[in-house]
Design a protein around this motif. Structure first.
Motif, PDB file in Angstrom:
ATOM      1  N   THR A  20       0.833  -1.201   0.000  1.00  0.00           N
ATOM      2  CA  THR A  20       0.000   0.000   0.000  1.00  0.00           C
ATOM      3  C   THR A  20       0.861   1.241   0.000  1.00  0.00           C
ATOM      4  N   SER A  61      -6.392   1.185  -7.634  1.00  0.00           N
ATOM      5  CA  SER A  61      -6.823   0.046  -6.834  1.00  0.00           C
ATOM      6  C   SER A  61      -6.750   0.404  -5.358  1.00  0.00           C
ATOM      7  N   LYS A 115      -7.081  -1.329  -1.224  1.00  0.00           N
ATOM      8  CA  LYS A 115      -7.128  -2.535  -0.405  1.00  0.00           C
ATOM      9  C   LYS A 115      -8.012  -2.244   0.792  1.00  0.00           C
ATOM     10  N   GLY A 137      -8.367  -7.273   3.360  1.00  0.00           N
ATOM     11  CA  GLY A 137      -7.336  -7.687   2.419  1.00  0.00           C
ATOM     12  C   GLY A 137      -7.761  -7.726   0.969  1.00  0.00           C
ATOM     13  N   GLN A 138      -9.071  -7.700   0.689  1.00  0.00           N
ATOM     14  CA  GLN A 138      -9.479  -7.756  -0.713  1.00  0.00           C
ATOM     15  C   GLN A 138      -9.128  -6.458  -1.427  1.00  0.00           C
ATOM     16  N   VAL A 139      -8.880  -6.562  -2.739  1.00  0.00           N
ATOM     17  CA  VAL A 139      -8.498  -5.406  -3.547  1.00  0.00           C
ATOM     18  C   VAL A 139      -9.610  -5.126  -4.554  1.00  0.00           C
ATOM     19  N   ALA A 146      -3.668   1.075  -3.097  1.00  0.00           N
ATOM     20  CA  ALA A 146      -2.654   0.091  -3.465  1.00  0.00           C
ATOM     21  C   ALA A 146      -1.530   0.774  -4.215  1.00  0.00           C
TER      22      ALA A 146
END
Length: 718
Positions: free
Chosen positions: A148, A190, A192, A196-198, A233
């Motif tokens: 990140t 992007s 996060k 934890g999902q992006v 991200a």
């Protein structure tokens, strides 16, 4: 506007894209500065001396209006100081080059972030181009991973639309508006989430001190919201590139001025505490459509033609939150003629944005104002519109005009019987006519009437009975959602006497229109006032009469259109030869006066519309060729136009084809037209859409096809 230093002859920062409008200088959109915490373990590609320019635009070689500096344009500098490269200034901060301009022996590099401090970075200091991208410090957060680049607190509010700062209706978060967030959270980047999902950012909206970040995918759980954080991200785009942000990627503007970002703004991950009593965005903000329809700016002169940039393919639109979010690099833009382009870059200046596109040059007269463009992050399903209409398939502007309509005749009949007997010598269209044409989407109506019936004596009150019939007809138009142009169908005469004669002075003509406008002023169906049908043999007096009547209406009604017909029966083809004096008074050329010039157009050899030769065959472009002299006249003097009458006979297929091409051409110019004719008393008249026999009218499908064109937001102003 050129940017010139008095002490450096020949230095002009007026290369492509710096001059957008007289009095405005086009500058790159400010982007948050790179953090001064960037690693300095990089190789210097080149070091340049900042030029010693000082003027109203420059201070010690530093551009006063936004971040930028001037250096010599030698081969080494040209190779090293390129768009996207990073530079280290004399005070140690690192910035990204957004654009480079060349002028003679000098080059100007425009940078991300706020304006520079000339005393710290200008002459005699030097600037260094870096050969590699400095490494940014990751945010110091226990929840952040090494992947990140920036984190933000999520706003802490819950209501019917939000739960813990998570949008209930689709995937999205609310975070504070600040320069760091604006730079990190952009469409295409992007993010996060706490689990934890992006996800990818699809749109960003700004509302005061807060910004809504909308994401791809399904709705999110409120458990991912406050007190968690949202992480940007490191891979800021779908391509995985971690290059610094540039003006080609939009961001919402903070509520403060664009110059409020300081050069020391951190991008190291420090977040801003959410306000204790935040004002959430309106419930409708995040649920934006996939395609946005945007009005082009009506810029002409200098670098623009009808809001289309001349020096490179590009457009000018308003600088709004929605536009900044929509016109990001890679977004698709569809024009009124169906072509689709890709956004490559945008610049902000004042309250406007210049959006640059790929491909070849654009024709402002074909796709510019008053047409609209559509923009979509996901592209469009078709590259060209369907149905044979150049505009069909392009989303309509908020309030599109009706480009195709009809003349509903009857109230002007029996000119030899004046005033005549109602329902014997003349008739007004009834509910059936308005209902029929509303259902056919022909909602623009030119309504002819006779002056002598409405005002039997000059300079006297209007006839109450006739006025009542007119108002009742307008009520029917309102009932069916129609727009009416009141057409005084008198051919520049009153009881056969010319206007401007002793019997019918110009003042009497102006008086009649002032009285009419006063009576219909507040009627919602009134779209405009047609001063006179087909003036002819006017002895050169029509321009003075038109000016007096138009001013009389404006004294009563400041906003509705005034339609000014031309001399010589208003012939479009003959227009330039007969009507130059019509605009000799500057008042008649002032666009603020909402004037529309009205021409008529028929295809037969004598231009009359009688179509006496029933065997004539017409070239498909006859209508277009006869319209062009009028349209070019409008363009020359930057005026609005209208074809008040055109018509073709049912017995001529070639004439119907020519009308089809004419309406396509007029639609491309945003010039409305009304077909001659419709109404209840036409018998089996070859041009009429209403005939006693009830047989199908071949003209009608063509009119309906072009009536579906909703791409124009107003009558074309050239």
């Amino acid at each position: 506007m050129s940017l010139r230093n008095a002490g450096a002859p020949g230095f002009v920062l007026s290369a492509a894209l710096l001059s957008a409008l007289a009095g405005f200088t086009l500058l790159p959109a400010p982007v948050a500065a790179a953090s001064s915490t960037s690693s300095t373990a990089v190789t210097a590609a080149a070091t340049a001396q900042v030029n010693n320019f000082t003027s109203s635009d420059w201070l010690l070689g530093t551009w006063r209006k936004s971040a930028g500096f001037s250096i010599p344009a030698n081969a080494a500098n040209k190779a090293a100081f390129t768009k996207g490269a990073q530079v280290r200034l004399a005070d140690g901060q690192v910035r990204t080059i957004l654009a480079v301009y060349f002028s003679g022996a000098h080059m100007s590099a425009m940078l991300s972030g706020a304006k520079l401090n000339a005393s710290a970075t200008g002459y005699p200091h030097k600037v260094t181009a870096l050969s590699s991208t400095p490494t940014q410090t990751s945010p110091a957060s226990p929840s952040a991973s090494a992947g990140t680049a920036h984190s933000s607190a999520i706003n802490n509010y819950t209501n019917s639309d939000w739960i813990n700062g998570v949008w209930r209706k689709s995937a999205g978060f609310s975070i504070p508006t600040n320069s760091a967030n604006a730079a990190a959270f952009k469409p295409g980047a992007s993010v996060k989430l706490a689990n934890g999902q992006v996800r990818s950012i699809t749109a960003v909206y700004t509302s005061g001190q807060n910004m809504s970040v909308m994401l791809a995918g399904s709705t999110l759980s409120g458990s991912l919201g406050y007190p968690n954080k949202l992480y940007a991200a490191a891979a800021a785009s779908s391509s995985g590139s971690a290059s610094p942000s540039s003006p080609s990627t939009p961001k919402p503007a903070p509520s403060t001025s664009t110059g409020s970002s300081s050069s020391g703004s951190s991008s190291s991950g420090s977040s801003t505490t959410a306000p204790s009593n935040p004002t959430p965005p309106t419930s409708t903000t995040p649920s934006a459509p996939t395609a946005l329809t945007v009005a082009l700016n009506s810029f002409n002169g200098g670098d623009f033609t009808f809001g289309i940039y001349r020096r490179a393919p590009g457009i000018s639109v308003k600088d709004t939150d929605a536009n900044r979010a929509a016109f990001h690099k890679g977004a698709k833009v569809r024009f009124a003629d169906g072509q689709i382009r890709t956004v490559t870059l945008y610049y902000r200046f004042g309250g406007n944005m210049t959006v640059l596109l790929d491909g070849g040059s654009l024709d402002g007269r074909t796709v510019g104002f008053p047409r609209t463009v559509s923009v979509s992050s996901t592209g469009f399903s078709q590259t060209t519109p369907t149905g044979g209409n150049a505009q069909t398939g392009t989303p309509a502007p908020t309030n599109p005009i009706n480009l195709v309509g009809i003349n509903l005749a009857g109230a002007e009949f029996s000119s030899g019987s004046l005033p005549g007997v109602y329902l014997k010598h003349y008739i007004y269209p009834g509910d059936a006519e308005f209902k029929r044409y509303a259902s056919l989407n022909l909602k623009l109506v030119r309504l002819p009437f006779r002056w002598e019936r409405l005002q039997p004596k000059l300079n006297q009150p209007l006839n109450a009975a006739e006025l009542g019939r007119l108002l009742s007809t307008l009520d029917l138009a309102k009932k069916h959602g129609m727009q009416v142009i009141l057409d005084m169908h008198n051919y520049y005469r009153y009881h056969g006497k010319l206007i401007a004669s002793n019997e019918v002075p110009i003042s009497a003509f102006a008086d009649s229109w002032k009285r009419i406008a006063s009576q219909v002023l507040n009627h919602p169906a009134v779209y405009g006032y047609g001063l006179m049908n087909e003036p002819h043999s006017t002895n050169g007096k029509w321009p003075a009469a038109a000016l007096a009547a138009a001013k009389a209406i404006r004294a009563v009604d400041a906003k509705r259109w005034i339609y000014v017909a031309g001399d010589r029966w208003s012939s479009a083809y003959h227009w330039p030869s007969y009507n130059i004096q019509l605009i000799s008074d500057a008042w008649m050329r002032d666009p603020k006066n909402n004037l529309v010039y009205e021409a008529h157009l028929y295809l037969d050899s004598d231009y009359s519309g009688t179509y006496a030769n029933t065997k004539a065959v017409y070239d498909p472009m006859t209508g277009v060729n006869r319209a062009k002299p009028f349209v070019e006249w409008l363009k020359k003097y930057r005026l609005r136009g209208f074809i008040g009458e055109h018509g073709v006979p049912d017995f001529s297929p070639s004439a119907v084809v020519a009308m089809d091409n004419l309406l396509k051409y007029l639609g491309q110019q945003c010039i409305p037209s009304t077909y001659w004719a419709a109404g209840p008393w036409w018998g089996d008249y070859a041009l009429s859409l209403d005939v006693k026999s009830g047989k199908a009218r071949p003209q009608l499908p063509v009119l309906q096809k072009h009536a579906a064109n909703k791409s124009c937001g107003t009558i074309g102003l050239y």
